[in-house]
Write a protein that holds these residues in place. Structure first.
Motif, PDB file in Angstrom:
ATOM      1  N   ALA A 373      28.121 -11.246 -26.364  1.00 23.07           N
ATOM      2  CA  ALA A 373      29.275 -11.168 -27.262  1.00 23.07           C
ATOM      3  C   ALA A 373      30.343 -12.148 -26.812  1.00 23.07           C
ATOM      4  CB  ALA A 373      29.842  -9.748 -27.304  1.00 23.07           C
ATOM      5  N   VAL A 374      30.930 -12.854 -27.774  1.00 22.95           N
ATOM      6  CA  VAL A 374      32.050 -13.758 -27.482  1.00 22.95           C
ATOM      7  C   VAL A 374      33.291 -12.918 -27.227  1.00 22.95           C
ATOM      8  CG1 VAL A 374      33.477 -15.610 -28.385  1.00 22.95           C
ATOM      9  CG2 VAL A 374      31.032 -15.566 -28.893  1.00 22.95           C
ATOM     10  N   MET A 375      34.004 -13.210 -26.154  1.00 19.68           N
ATOM     11  CA  MET A 375      35.189 -12.434 -25.802  1.00 19.68           C
ATOM     12  C   MET A 375      36.344 -12.718 -26.774  1.00 19.68           C
ATOM     13  SD  MET A 375      35.284 -12.483 -21.657  1.00 19.68           S
ATOM     14  CE  MET A 375      33.917 -11.902 -20.664  1.00 19.68           C
ATOM     15  N   HIS A 376      37.423 -11.965 -26.588  1.00 18.75           N
ATOM     16  CA  HIS A 376      38.568 -12.044 -27.504  1.00 18.75           C
ATOM     17  C   HIS A 376      39.133 -13.458 -27.545  1.00 18.75           C
ATOM     18  CE1 HIS A 376      42.581 -11.187 -29.190  1.00 18.75           C
ATOM     19  NE2 HIS A 376      41.972 -10.148 -29.746  1.00 18.75           N
ATOM     20  N   ARG A 377      39.699 -13.792 -28.681  1.00 18.14           N
ATOM     21  CA  ARG A 377      40.227 -15.146 -28.893  1.00 18.14           C
ATOM     22  C   ARG A 377      41.344 -15.487 -27.915  1.00 18.14           C
ATOM     23  NH1 ARG A 377      39.732 -18.887 -32.854  1.00 18.14           N
ATOM     24  NH2 ARG A 377      41.497 -20.298 -33.191  1.00 18.14           N
ATOM     25  N   ASP A 378      42.002 -14.499 -27.368  1.00 24.14           N
ATOM     26  CA  ASP A 378      43.076 -14.783 -26.411  1.00 24.14           C
ATOM     27  C   ASP A 378      42.557 -15.481 -25.155  1.00 24.14           C
ATOM     28  OD1 ASP A 378      44.804 -13.615 -28.139  1.00 24.14           O
ATOM     29  OD2 ASP A 378      44.951 -11.702 -27.074  1.00 24.14           O
ATOM     30  N   THR A 379      41.256 -15.397 -24.883  1.00 23.96           N
ATOM     31  CA  THR A 379      40.683 -16.017 -23.682  1.00 23.96           C
ATOM     32  C   THR A 379      40.109 -17.402 -23.966  1.00 23.96           C
ATOM     33  OG1 THR A 379      38.538 -14.957 -24.091  1.00 23.96           O
ATOM     34  CG2 THR A 379      40.123 -13.743 -22.745  1.00 23.96           C
ATOM     35  N   HIS A 380      40.187 -17.874 -25.206  1.00 25.41           N
ATOM     36  CA  HIS A 380      39.597 -19.162 -25.581  1.00 25.41           C
ATOM     37  C   HIS A 380      40.548 -20.306 -25.254  1.00 25.41           C
ATOM     38  CE1 HIS A 380      36.893 -17.130 -28.858  1.00 25.41           C
ATOM     39  NE2 HIS A 380      36.851 -16.522 -27.693  1.00 25.41           N
ATOM     40  N   ILE A 381      39.968 -21.451 -24.991  1.00 25.40           N
ATOM     41  CA  ILE A 381      40.705 -22.714 -24.915  1.00 25.40           C
ATOM     42  C   ILE A 381      40.355 -23.488 -26.172  1.00 25.40           C
ATOM     43  CG2 ILE A 381      41.036 -24.868 -23.650  1.00 25.40           C
ATOM     44  CD1 ILE A 381      40.228 -23.382 -21.115  1.00 25.40           C
ATOM     45  N   THR A 382      41.326 -23.733 -27.019  1.00 25.14           N
ATOM     46  CA  THR A 382      41.061 -24.315 -28.338  1.00 25.14           C
ATOM     47  C   THR A 382      41.745 -25.675 -28.487  1.00 25.14           C
ATOM     48  OG1 THR A 382      42.962 -23.186 -29.330  1.00 25.14           O
ATOM     49  CG2 THR A 382      40.874 -22.010 -29.343  1.00 25.14           C
ATOM     50  N   ASN A 383      41.445 -26.315 -29.618  1.00 23.55           N
ATOM     51  CA  ASN A 383      42.016 -27.625 -29.970  1.00 23.55           C
ATOM     52  C   ASN A 383      41.541 -28.723 -29.027  1.00 23.55           C
ATOM     53  OD1 ASN A 383      43.548 -29.246 -31.693  1.00 23.55           O
ATOM     54  ND2 ASN A 383      45.338 -29.167 -30.341  1.00 23.55           N
ATOM     55  N   LEU A 384      40.256 -28.635 -28.595  1.00 20.77           N
ATOM     56  CA  LEU A 384      39.671 -29.747 -27.835  1.00 20.77           C
ATOM     57  C   LEU A 384      39.502 -30.939 -28.758  1.00 20.77           C
ATOM     58  CD1 LEU A 384      36.863 -28.080 -25.690  1.00 20.77           C
ATOM     59  CD2 LEU A 384      39.063 -28.900 -24.911  1.00 20.77           C
ATOM     60  N   ARG A 385      39.763 -32.130 -28.240  1.00 14.73           N
ATOM     61  CA  ARG A 385      39.631 -33.346 -29.038  1.00 14.73           C
ATOM     62  C   ARG A 385      38.920 -34.404 -28.216  1.00 14.73           C
ATOM     63  NH1 ARG A 385      44.771 -32.195 -28.812  1.00 14.73           N
ATOM     64  NH2 ARG A 385      45.296 -34.187 -27.854  1.00 14.73           N
ATOM     65  N   GLY A 386      38.144 -35.231 -28.919  1.00 18.14           N
ATOM     66  CA  GLY A 386      37.495 -36.362 -28.262  1.00 18.14           C
ATOM     67  C   GLY A 386      36.402 -35.971 -27.304  1.00 18.14           C
ATOM     68  N   LEU A 387      35.627 -34.917 -27.621  1.00 22.25           N
ATOM     69  CA  LEU A 387      34.566 -34.451 -26.735  1.00 22.25           C
ATOM     70  C   LEU A 387      33.412 -35.449 -26.719  1.00 22.25           C
ATOM     71  CD1 LEU A 387      33.938 -31.887 -25.047  1.00 22.25           C
ATOM     72  CD2 LEU A 387      32.626 -31.066 -27.000  1.00 22.25           C
ATOM     73  N   ASN A 388      32.868 -35.743 -25.551  1.00 22.34           N
ATOM     74  CA  ASN A 388      31.725 -36.645 -25.411  1.00 22.34           C
ATOM     75  C   ASN A 388      30.444 -35.884 -25.730  1.00 22.34           C
ATOM     76  OD1 ASN A 388      29.866 -38.590 -24.791  1.00 22.34           O
ATOM     77  ND2 ASN A 388      30.432 -38.772 -22.623  1.00 22.34           N
ATOM     78  N   LEU A 389      29.807 -36.210 -26.851  1.00 23.60           N
ATOM     79  CA  LEU A 389      28.603 -35.511 -27.294  1.00 23.60           C
ATOM     80  C   LEU A 389      27.335 -36.295 -26.988  1.00 23.60           C
ATOM     81  CD1 LEU A 389      29.894 -34.287 -30.785  1.00 23.60           C
ATOM     82  CD2 LEU A 389      29.994 -33.125 -28.582  1.00 23.60           C
ATOM     83  N   THR A 390      27.433 -37.349 -26.184  1.00 23.00           N
ATOM     84  CA  THR A 390      26.267 -38.205 -25.913  1.00 23.00           C
ATOM     85  C   THR A 390      25.905 -38.224 -24.439  1.00 23.00           C
ATOM     86  OG1 THR A 390      27.678 -40.170 -25.708  1.00 23.00           O
ATOM     87  CG2 THR A 390      26.779 -39.654 -27.902  1.00 23.00           C
ATOM     88  N   THR A 391      26.206 -37.163 -23.700  1.00 23.13           N
ATOM     89  CA  THR A 391      25.811 -37.114 -22.294  1.00 23.13           C
ATOM     90  C   THR A 391      24.285 -37.077 -22.199  1.00 23.13           C
ATOM     91  OG1 THR A 391      26.072 -34.706 -22.346  1.00 23.13           O
ATOM     92  CG2 THR A 391      27.902 -35.997 -21.488  1.00 23.13           C
ATOM     93  N   PRO A 392      23.686 -37.624 -21.154  1.00 19.76           N
ATOM     94  CA  PRO A 392      22.218 -37.662 -21.031  1.00 19.76           C
ATOM     95  C   PRO A 392      21.609 -36.267 -21.018  1.00 19.76           C
ATOM     96  CG  PRO A 392      23.253 -39.140 -19.457  1.00 19.76           C
ATOM     97  CD  PRO A 392      24.360 -38.332 -20.054  1.00 19.76           C
ATOM     98  N   GLY A 393      20.307 -36.197 -21.315  1.00 26.30           N
ATOM     99  CA  GLY A 393      19.604 -34.917 -21.353  1.00 26.30           C
ATOM    100  C   GLY A 393      19.546 -34.225 -20.016  1.00 26.30           C
ATOM    101  N   GLU A 394      19.668 -34.971 -18.908  1.00 27.76           N
ATOM    102  CA  GLU A 394      19.637 -34.363 -17.574  1.00 27.76           C
ATOM    103  C   GLU A 394      20.964 -33.702 -17.217  1.00 27.76           C
ATOM    104  OE1 GLU A 394      16.601 -37.001 -18.302  1.00 27.76           O
ATOM    105  OE2 GLU A 394      18.706 -37.622 -18.120  1.00 27.76           O
ATOM    106  N   CYS A 395      22.009 -33.942 -17.998  1.00 25.70           N
ATOM    107  CA  CYS A 395      23.327 -33.367 -17.745  1.00 25.70           C
ATOM    108  C   CYS A 395      23.484 -32.084 -18.548  1.00 25.70           C
ATOM    109  CB  CYS A 395      24.411 -34.371 -18.126  1.00 25.70           C
ATOM    110  SG  CYS A 395      26.104 -33.738 -17.985  1.00 25.70           S
TER     111      CYS A 395
END
Length: 821
Positions: A373-395
Motif C-alpha cells: 500500500a502507498v502511504m499517505h500523501r503527507d509522506t510523498h516528495i512531489t513536483n520532481l522535474r527533469g528526471l533522468n529516464l535513460t539510466t543503464p539497465g544495470e542501474c
C-alpha cells in the motif's frame, strides 16, 4: 487443477478417504503422475481397501496400478489385449479383483494372474458406457450406448428391479440436454446437482435435493463414508470437477443438536476397509461380505497422527489411522491377506512418507496474502522535474538510505538531486541545489555505514565519492571527496561491501571487476574471467564471496581475498537482455532473475555449493523487456521484484527445499514506476505488521510503499514475523581488517517495542460459539414483543427524547429592553 481431456466414458474424477485423482493429472502429483501414463486416461478407480491405490485404464490398452504417495512408476500393469479400454472398477468385497470394460464387453480380471482375464463377458450391441457391481459383489450390471443424434434430448433417471428387467418400477425426468447423465444426476457441462432417495415401496424414487452450482461440471465423485463429518450431520459429500478447480458439495441433515451429539439414525453401520476374500476365492463361488464398522463417529479429536521410523527406507514415515472413543478397533487392520492376489509386494506398507504427507497438505506461507500500500500523501516528495529516464539497465534508477534520496537528473553535467526524507512535500519551482558529477551518471549507491557518503560511477570510467553535508544540500557540490581511477572503459555498476566499511566493488566494459578501498582511494583487487558484459553483482551475506552474472551465459562466484579467478562457475540464464543476482536462504542459495531463450522473465535458483550443476529450480514470471530487480529480506525470506517501467511488484517466499518458490500477492502501482528501493528494517512500523518499506520513484514523485502482513491481533508484537534483525547500518570490521583475512558479522537487535507483548505470550481466548443455538431462531415471538423490540430500536437510534432541547437553555432579553414603536 488441469483436468485434461474429457473424451472418456468415466467421471474424470475419483475420491478416496484421503486423496483425489483427476484425469489426466493427479490433484496431488500432477507432473509425476501424468508422466507415468503413456496415453490418454479413459477411466480410473480407487481401491475400496486402500485409499492410496489407484487403478487407471487408458487408450494404449493397458490397466495400471499406482500408489499415489509413490507415483513415479506403476506397481503393476495389465495388458488385456482386447482393444481400447474405457472403464475400470474394483470389486466391492474381494482384493485383487476388478472389472475392465473395453469398447463393447466387460472383462473380469484377477491381478495375481496377469496373463489372461478370468472371464470375457458377452459383447454389447454398441459402445459400453458404464458398469456397476452389486453391493455384495455377486452381480455385475452394465449399460451400453443407444444410437442417437447429438442434439437436445430428454434425460431420465429410472429405477429397475433386478428380478424383473422388462420395465422400470419408477422414473424421474431431469429436463433436456445434449450431455449424458453421471452419478448423482449431475451432468458434464451442467450446473445442477440432483439427489434422489430410493425406497423399497412407493414412491420408490423421489427427488430430495436440487443444488445449483456456480460453474459448469466436468466430472463428479462421491467421497467415501468414513471421510464425512458425522458430528455436523453430513450424510454425503460430492466433489465437483470444473475447468480449473475441485469444489466439495456437502449434504447435511439439519438437526437440533448438530455438532454436539452423534445421530445414530443417520449413520447405520457402514462397510469397512478389509477385503472379505481373495479374487480366487470369489471365482470359486465364495460369498463372504466385508465386515462393517461399528460406528462412524469421527471428530477432530478422534484423528491422530503417528510418526514411525521405517528402517527399510531409512526415513521418517507416518500413518493416519481412524479411531473411535468406544472402540480402538473401529478401523480393521490394513495388512493384506496371504491369499490375496495383491499381497505379494503389491500393497504399500501401512505407513507413508512424511514428506509425501507434507506434499499432500501443500506448502504453507504466512506471507501469501501480503499487502502492498502507498502511504499517505503527507509522506510523498512531489513536483520532481527533469528526471533522468535513460539510466543503464544495470542501474536501479536511484538509491535511498534512512535519511535521504539520490536521483539522477536529465540536466547537463550529470547532476544528481538529493532530497531529505525528513522534508516531504512539494518541491519549490526554483532551481535545486544538486551534485554536479561532470559526466553522465551510470550507477550510484549510498554507503550503508555513512548516510552522507554517495558513490557515483560515470561514463568516463571513473568513480566519484561525494560527501553530502548534514541537513542536506544548501548549495551545489562540484568537488568530490575521492575519485577512483583504474577502469579503462565505461563502468557497469558499483556495490558496497555489506560488512566492511570503505570497500566498494565495480564492474566495467573492460571485462574486469575491481575492488576499491575508499580510505586510501586505491584499487586493492582485480578480478578476471568474464568474457562479456557483467549484468549484475552480489555480495554474500557474510561478505566472503562475490557472485556475478554475465552476458556470456555464466554465473560465477569469486573469493576475492584468495583468487582473482572464479572459484565456481555454472550455466546462467539463456537470455541476453539482462540479469540480476541476490543471495537467499542464509547465503546457501543464489537467486538470479533473467530471461530464457524465448525472452520470458524467469527466476533461477542455484545452490551456492554447486553452480556447475545448473539451476536446481526455476519459475517463469511473465514476458517483458525490463530486467527484474530483486530485493531480499533475510528475516522473512521474502523476495520482492520489480523492473523499471513496470506497474506490478512480484513477491515470492523462498524455501531451501521443494517447492523453493511460493508466489504471494502482488502489488500494482497506478502508473509505470521508474524504480523501487528499500529502506532498512528499522523503518518498518511493527504495529502495522510491516515487513518492508520501499520508496517508489515515478515521473514526478517519490512515494513510500509499505508491505504488510494481515494479522488480527495487531495489539501484540508478531514475534513469528519479526526475528532479531541485523544492525546493517554499522560496520562489522574495517576494510583493512577484511583484506587481511578477518571475518565478522552484524550484531542483531529486536524490533519489539517496550510497550508491546509478543503474540506468542498472548493469553489464550476461550472458544466462542460461532452460531446461536437453533432455539433462538425457532423461538416464536408475539406481536407485542415484536412491537416492543422495534420501538426500542427506534428510540436507541434517535436518542433519549426526554433530554431538554438546546433552545430551552437559551436566555431571553428583559422586558425593558424591548423597544416599542
Amino acid at each position: 487443477v488441469r483436468a485434461g481431456s474429457f473424451s472418456c466414458q468415466g467421471n474424470h474424477i475419483r475420491a478416496s478417504a484421503k486423496l483425489t485423482a483427476v484425469t489426466l493429472m493427479s490433484f496431488l502429483f500432477p507432473m509425476r503422475f501424468s508422466s507415468s501414463l503413456s496415453d490418454l486416461v479413459t477411466d480410473m478407480d480407487f481401491s475400496p481397501f486402500d485409499e492410496c491405490l489407484l487403478a487407471t485404464c487408458s487408450g494404449d490398452e493397458t490397466v495400471r496400478f499406482l500408489f499415489s504417495f509413490f507415483p513415479s512408476a506403476p506397481e503393476l500393469t495389465l495388458r488385456p489385449g482386447q482393444g481400447r479400454l474405457e472403464l475400470v472398477l474394483f470389486h466391492p468385497t474381494s482384493s485383487g479383483l476388478l472389472a475392465v470394460g473395453n469398447t463393447k464387453s466387460p472383462l473380469i480380471w484377477d491381478t495375481s494372474r496377469q496373463d489372461t482375464p478370468l472371464a470375457v463377458l458377452e459383447q454389447h450391441g454398441d459402445q459400453l458406457q458404464s458398469m456397476c457391481w452389486k453391493q455384495d459383489g455377486s452381480l455385475l450390471a452394465s449399460s451400453c450406448k443407444v444410437m442417437t443424434t447429438r442434439t437436445m434430448r430428454s434425460r431420465e433417471v429410472r429405477l429397475w428391479d433386478s428380478r424383473m428387467l422388462s420395465s422400470s418400477v419408477s422414473s424421474a425426468s431431469l429436463g433436456t440436454s445434449m450431455y449424458d447423465l453421471m452419478m448423482l444426476s449431475l451432468t458434464q457441462g451442467d450446473t445442477v446437482v440432483d439427489c434422489f432417495e430410493v425406497s423399497a415401496s412407493e414412491p420408490f424414487l423421489s427427488q430430495v435435493s436440487h443444488c445449483l452450482t456456480d460453474t459448469a461440471t466436468r466430472g463428479v465423485a462421491m467421497v467415501p463414508k468414513v471421510a464425512l463429518d458425522v458430528m455436523s450431520c453430513e450424510v454425503m459429500r460430492v466433489l465437483q470437477l470444473t475447468d480449473s478447480c475441485i469444489v466439495p458439495i456437502s449434504y447435511q441433515v439439519p438437526r437440533k443438536h448438530s455438532g454436539q451429539e452423534f445421530h445414530e439414525d443417520l449413520y447405520p453401520d457402514t462397510v469397512g476397509t478389509t477385503p472379505a476374500m481373495s479374487a480366487e476365492e470369489w471365482w470359486k463361488g465364495g460369498n463372504k461380505q466385508v465386515k462393517a464398522l461399528n460406528k462412524l463417529i469421527q471428530c477432530s479429536h478422534c484423528l491422530h497422527l503417528t510418526v514411525l521410523q521405517d528402517p527399510a527406507r531409512g526415513c521418517s514415515t507416518s500413518s493416519i489411522p481412524l479411531s473411535t472413543p468406544s472402540s480402538s478397533s473401529a478401523v480393521p487392520s490394513r495388512s493384506p491377506s496371504s491369499t490375496s492376489g495383491l499381497s505379494s509386494g503389491f500393497l504399500p506398507s501401512p505407513s507413508q512418507s512424511a514428506k509425501a504427507i507434507q506434499s499432500m497438505m501443500g506448502p504453507t506461507s504466512k506471507f501469501r496474502h501480503i499487502q502492498g500500500a502507498v502511504m499517505h500523501r503527507d509522506t510523498h516528495i512531489t513536483n520532481l522535474r527533469g528526471l533522468n529516464l535513460t539510466t543503464p539497465g544495470e542501474c536501479d534508477g536511484f538509491c535511498v538510505n534512512r535519511q535521504r534520496v539520490a536521483v539522477p537528473l536529465a540536466i547537463s553535467g550529470g547532476q544528481i538531486g538529493i532530497f531529505e526524507r525528513s522534508q516531504p512535500g512539494r518541491l519549490p519551482e526554483t532551481a535545486l541545489s544538486t551534485i554536479q558529477n561532470s559526466v553522465n551518471v551510470v550507477d550510484l549507491s549510498w554507503d550503508p555505514f555513512d548516510t552522507h557518503r554517495l558513490a557515483v560511477a560515470g561514463d568516463d570510467a571513473k568513480i566519484r565519492v561525494w560527501q553530502v553535508p548534514e541537513g542536506g544540500l544548501k548549495e551545489t557540490l562540484t568537488e568530490p571527496e575521492v575519485i577512483l581511477q583504474g577502469h579503462t572503459e565505461k563502468i557497469y555498476s558499483i556495490k558496497f561491501h555489506p560488512l566492511a566499511s570503505g570497500l566498494l566493488v565495480s564492474s566495467s566494459y573492460d571485462l574486469t571487476v575491481r575492488l576499491w578501498n575508499l580510505e586510501s582511494g586505491e584499487q586493492v583487487k582485480l578480478l578476471t574471467g568474464h568474457q562479456d558484459q557483467v549484468f549484475g553483482m552480489a555480495w554474500s551475506p557474510d561478505g566472503k564471496l562475490l557472485a556475478t552474472v554475465c552476458k556470456d551465459g555464466k554465473v560465477r562466484i569469486y573469493d576475492p581475498r584468495k583468487s582473482t579467478a572464479p572459484v565456481q562457475e555454472g550455466p546462467g540464464p539463456e537470455g541476453q537482455r539482462g540479469a540480476r543476482a541476490v543471495w537467499v536462504c542464509e547465503g546457501k542459495y543464489l537467486l538470479v532473475s533473467g530471461f530464457d531463450s524465448r525472452s520470458e522473465r524467469v527466476l533461477y535458483l542455484y545452490s551456492a555449493d554447486s553452480l556447475s550443476s545448473g539451476a536446481i529450480a526455476s519459475t517463469s514470471i511473465d514476458i517483458s523487456p525490463s530486467t527484474l530487480i530483486p530485493f531480499y529480506d533475510p528475516d522473512t525470506s521474502v523476495v520482492i521484484l520489480t523492473a523499471k517501467g513496470d506497474t506490478r511488484v512480484h513477491i515470492y517466499e523462498m524455501f531451501p527445499q521443494d517447492p523453493y518458490f511460493i508466489e504471494c500477492s502482488s502489488f500494482n502501482s497506478p502508473e509505470p514506476h521508474k524504480g523501487l528501493a528499500f529502506l532498512p528494517k528499522t523503518e518498518c512500523n511493527v504495529r502495522d505488521v510491516e515487513i518492508a518499506v520501499g520508496l517508489l520513484l515515478t515521473k514526478t514523485t517519490i512515494e513510500p510503499v509499505a508491505f504488510r502482513v494481515p494479522r488480527v491481533k495487531k495489539e501484540f508484537f508478531q514475534d513469528d514475523v519479526y526475528t532479531d534483525t541485523a544492525v546493517c547500518w554499522e560496520p562489522a570490521l574495517t576494510a583493512s581488517a577484511w583484506l587481511s583475512g578477518s571475518n565478522g558479522q552484524h550484531k542483531k537487535i529486536s524490533l519489539k517495542p517496550k510497550d508491546m507483548t509478543p503474540v506468542s505470550e498472548a493469553p489464550k481466548e476461550a472458544p466462542v460459539r460461532k452460531y446461536l443455538p437453533s432455539s433462538v431462531y425457532l423461538e416464536e415471538k408475539t406481536d407485542e414483543q415484536k412491537k416492543e423490540e422495534l420501538l426500542s430500536a427506534m428510540v436507541a437510534k434517535l436518542g433519549n427524547m426526554d433530554d431538554p432541547l438546546p433552545q430551552e437553555s437559551f436566555e431571553g432579553v428583559d422586558e425593558d429592553e424591548w423597544v416599542s414603536e
